[in-house]
Enzyme design. Sequence first.
Site, PDB file in Angstrom:
ATOM      1  N   SER A 194       0.850  -1.195   0.000  1.00 10.36           N
ATOM      2  CA  SER A 194       0.000   0.000   0.000  1.00 10.36           C
ATOM      3  C   SER A 194       0.879   1.236   0.000  1.00 10.36           C
ATOM      4  O   SER A 194       2.063   1.175   0.327  1.00 10.36           O
ATOM      5  CB  SER A 194      -0.912   0.018   1.227  1.00 10.36           C
ATOM      6  OG  SER A 194      -0.147   0.167   2.415  1.00 10.36           O
ATOM      7  N   LEU A 238       2.208  -2.035   5.235  1.00  8.81           N
ATOM      8  CA  LEU A 238       1.770  -0.706   5.675  1.00  8.81           C
ATOM      9  C   LEU A 238       3.007   0.088   6.012  1.00  8.81           C
ATOM     10  O   LEU A 238       3.925  -0.421   6.669  1.00  8.81           O
ATOM     11  CB  LEU A 238       0.864  -0.833   6.904  1.00  8.81           C
ATOM     12  CG  LEU A 238       0.461   0.459   7.616  1.00  8.81           C
ATOM     13  CD1 LEU A 238      -0.446   1.299   6.721  1.00  8.81           C
ATOM     14  CD2 LEU A 238      -0.237   0.155   8.937  1.00  8.81           C
ATOM     15  N   ILE A 296       5.608  -4.021   7.952  1.00  7.31           N
ATOM     16  CA  ILE A 296       5.670  -2.561   8.050  1.00  7.31           C
ATOM     17  C   ILE A 296       6.822  -2.073   7.180  1.00  7.31           C
ATOM     18  O   ILE A 296       7.942  -2.590   7.262  1.00  7.31           O
ATOM     19  CB  ILE A 296       5.861  -2.102   9.509  1.00  7.31           C
ATOM     20  CG1 ILE A 296       4.856  -2.792  10.434  1.00  7.31           C
ATOM     21  CG2 ILE A 296       5.727  -0.590   9.594  1.00  7.31           C
ATOM     22  CD1 ILE A 296       3.401  -2.496  10.121  1.00  7.31           C
ATOM     23  N   LYS A 297       6.541  -1.093   6.334  1.00 11.32           N
ATOM     24  CA  LYS A 297       7.562  -0.552   5.438  1.00 11.32           C
ATOM     25  C   LYS A 297       8.485   0.411   6.184  1.00 11.32           C
ATOM     26  O   LYS A 297       8.017   1.328   6.862  1.00 11.32           O
ATOM     27  CB  LYS A 297       6.911   0.208   4.284  1.00 11.32           C
ATOM     28  CG  LYS A 297       6.259  -0.646   3.224  1.00 11.32           C
ATOM     29  CD  LYS A 297       5.790   0.263   2.084  1.00 11.32           C
ATOM     30  CE  LYS A 297       5.101  -0.488   0.981  1.00 11.32           C
ATOM     31  NZ  LYS A 297       4.674   0.439  -0.101  1.00 11.32           N
ATOM     32  N   VAL A 298       9.779   0.217   5.982  1.00  4.97           N
ATOM     33  CA  VAL A 298      10.791   1.105   6.543  1.00  4.97           C
ATOM     34  C   VAL A 298      11.739   1.499   5.419  1.00  4.97           C
ATOM     35  O   VAL A 298      12.264   0.617   4.726  1.00  4.97           O
ATOM     36  CB  VAL A 298      11.576   0.417   7.676  1.00  4.97           C
ATOM     37  CG1 VAL A 298      12.705   1.321   8.170  1.00  4.97           C
ATOM     38  CG2 VAL A 298      10.657   0.045   8.823  1.00  4.97           C
TER      39      VAL A 298
END
Length: 925
Positions: free
Chosen positions: A42, A106, A137-139
């Site tokens: 996303s 996300l 989780i996107k980093v």
Amino acid sequence: MTKLHELADFGQALWLDYIRRSFIEQGDLGDLVESGLRGVTSNPSIFEKAIAGSNDYDEALRELSDKYESPQKIYEALAIRDIQMAADVLRPVYDETGGDDGYVSLEVSPELAHDTEGTIEEVRRLFQAVDRPNVMIKVPATAEGIPAVQTLIGEGINVNVTLMFSLEQYDQVAEAYIAGLEELDASGGDVGQVASVASFFVSRIDVKVDRMLDEVDDRAADRLKGTIGIANAKMAYQRFKATFEKERWERLEEKGARLQRVLWASTSTKDPSYSDTLYPDNLIGPHTVNTLPPATLNAFRDHGTVALTLETQLVTERARLEQLADLGIDLDEVTDQLLEEGVEKFRKPFADLMDSIAEKVERLDAGWQRMETRLGDYDEAVSGAVSEMAHDDVMDRIWKHDHTVWKADPQEITNRLGWLHIASVMKENVPRIESLVEEVRDDGYTDALLLGMGGSSRAAEVFRRTFGVEPGYLDLAVLDSTDPGTVLSHLKRLDLERTLFIVASKSGTTTETLSFFKFFQNHVLQLLGDEEAGAHFIAITDPGSNLADLAKAFDFRDLFLNDPHIGGRYSALSFFGLVPAALVGVDLERLLDSGLTMASGCESCVVTGNNMAARLGAVLGELTKAGRDKATFALSSDIASFGDWVEQLIAESTGKSGTGILPVVGEPLGPPDVYGDDRVFVHLRLEGDDAHDAQLAELEAAGHPIVRLNLADLYDLGEQVFLWEMAVAVAGYRLSIHPFNQPNVEAAKVQAHRMVEEYQASGELPRGQASPVDVDVLHDFLSQEVEGGSPSPNSKHTYIALQAYVQPTLETEAALLALRTELRNRYKRATTVGYGPSFLHSTGQLYKGDAGNGLFIQFTSDSPRDAAIPDEPGVQECSITFGVLKAAQALGDRQALEDAGRRVLRFHLGEDVIDGLDQLAQEES
């Protein structure tokens, strides 16, 4: 067995870079999972467009705005729920693959991209809030983000490491993942319960490198275009293999640790002249993920190639990277810049998202709507049409490029749907366009003249008239008339040394456009010589066209190759519209975002009844079937020129096969008693403008159907462009016609060419019969046809078309307006006005392709001065003039109309056009 399943057999998982609530709730995501989709990513941009452009989130926004004041908190509540829903749909994939796949990503706030501790805390909180094992989780892989990755992996949190461009970044990210697993193992954690992907961006490298290669005067540079992104990705994959074959990794693998797969991101094609499956076709290999936006996914499913390609031609790929360095382009510097730009590319959409949430809440409170319809007795038919489209999945089929929506034969359909996705492609091309603008401004250019016809010029003129010219930018004019007075007036007023000429033609063979080019090039050559002349020209055309060859032969300053899968009238948000818009200072990002917002509201996952384009298309189609086939436009004065663009779109798309919707633009609103029962009124209204409200209310009370489209500001024109493109395509479906071809346009061209050949052979044009300029003659013609004895069985649908083969001036405009208004009031028939030969490329199709309801009044005139057209670019010899060409086009058009059984009256106005028009506007003698 789908191509997605075939990829899985090769070890590649296909993920979708897209998520929104209606997409999940309507079952679209579930259908894709059944077809082999294995994950979802996303981003805030998709979310922002869905909130702003649709009613997906309206109910939730109303509830959450009562609970939270902060847009950030509202966003988080919405996003977490979407991620949870998507994760639940993908949970079976997660379970079946033992946790190898089935993930939803996300991202943390981009404001934390350079904050290690802030990122760690945010990821912990989001991972706990989503509370699903199959969430990542996107980093971002910034210097501050990479140590956060190590900490988070060490805590057993799934991480999608994003914004990776360089091999050095890859090494650091892989090290962070392995070190994090070692920390998790040391603390007694289960290394088999954590997953990660390293997201390597591909096409953005080509966007930047290709622009740099344009500046290199070496044939090798051209050969490298569109290749470096793939070469870089293949080298990253080799690093991946080497990293995860080492003894250090093997110890973790024995304890159940999962490979950190390489994920290919940014895999949609950003250069419209490249294959739309370039990146997915060439990056297939084991232990990889490819995340595709919907358009690229649909393209790959339709015509992508499944084969192990990731480790092919490695020697060639390495050689390409070496050649790039030899040409003086440092790829490390490029990737460093891309990382910096990438953080900003995520930060801006996130800020826009917060603004959109606040604005949407305010609009919901105020009851503001983009579209309102007052259809009276026709409402039931339109609602039925919308329901039928929902049952037949029409919107979904359009987005999937299914030609059977319109015709069984795919010709001029499957290769004419590029407009569906062009706005997102052009977002990546904005820097290139802006670079040209900066360059010509720095070089002292003050004016631009666009040489084009029809779809190649209409949007440019709309943008110039709507937005004006920002200080310091170029003043743009459009030349789309072969009238010699018009051509010479531009030559006289322009300082050629400070003028940029835009030669625009999709086919590259448009007679008028090439004639304009040869004329002005001749004058520039005489003034500046061969070495400097080319810098004053740019071209916009399709790949491989004659114009593309001319641009290279004559050393044009720039050449923009447009997506060849877009027809001229659908090209407003492509290079054809955007390059001229940028020259006058239009904010291209904002305009494109506007178009993307509307596209989001018209996507297939939107319930058809809430899909603006579906409903507007149904209105146009069903009211036409009911006899209200005259779409009459009332526009706020600041956006009045938009009517000229939509006129061409509707007329050329729907006027064929014995049917058609007549767009009536520029006709002043009158009282109800001057209209028949063949009208539907369309009001494009800028916020705060009530100029037409009272008259339209009177017309509605008299039983006329009304459609009102509300625009918050001028940049909502981007929304309107996409809305009308899609709505007209839908109307074509409802009318069972082919909306993308123009079978009758060629007739007038053929006749005009025959007239020119006769002139070149004999030195004279055929004599065209003209009636005396007499008001009685005019009304005798119209009275006979409108009021009695008409051969047309549809005489109540008659319209009057004024075709002016004269020089367009403000005085001519006023005289034609007075005449059309007089005729409308007297005969209660719709009127149109078009300047020849420009209208041949727009309404000309409808005039010859509809049911034959038009009465055509042609005006020709003498040209006090003429201008010669060089036979070839760069030569002095001339065998024809613009005056001859215009006269031939008028004669050819009349012949084509008569051949089609149309009724034509011609007046030759001599040299005094205004006096002749004024005479015809008087009462009968």
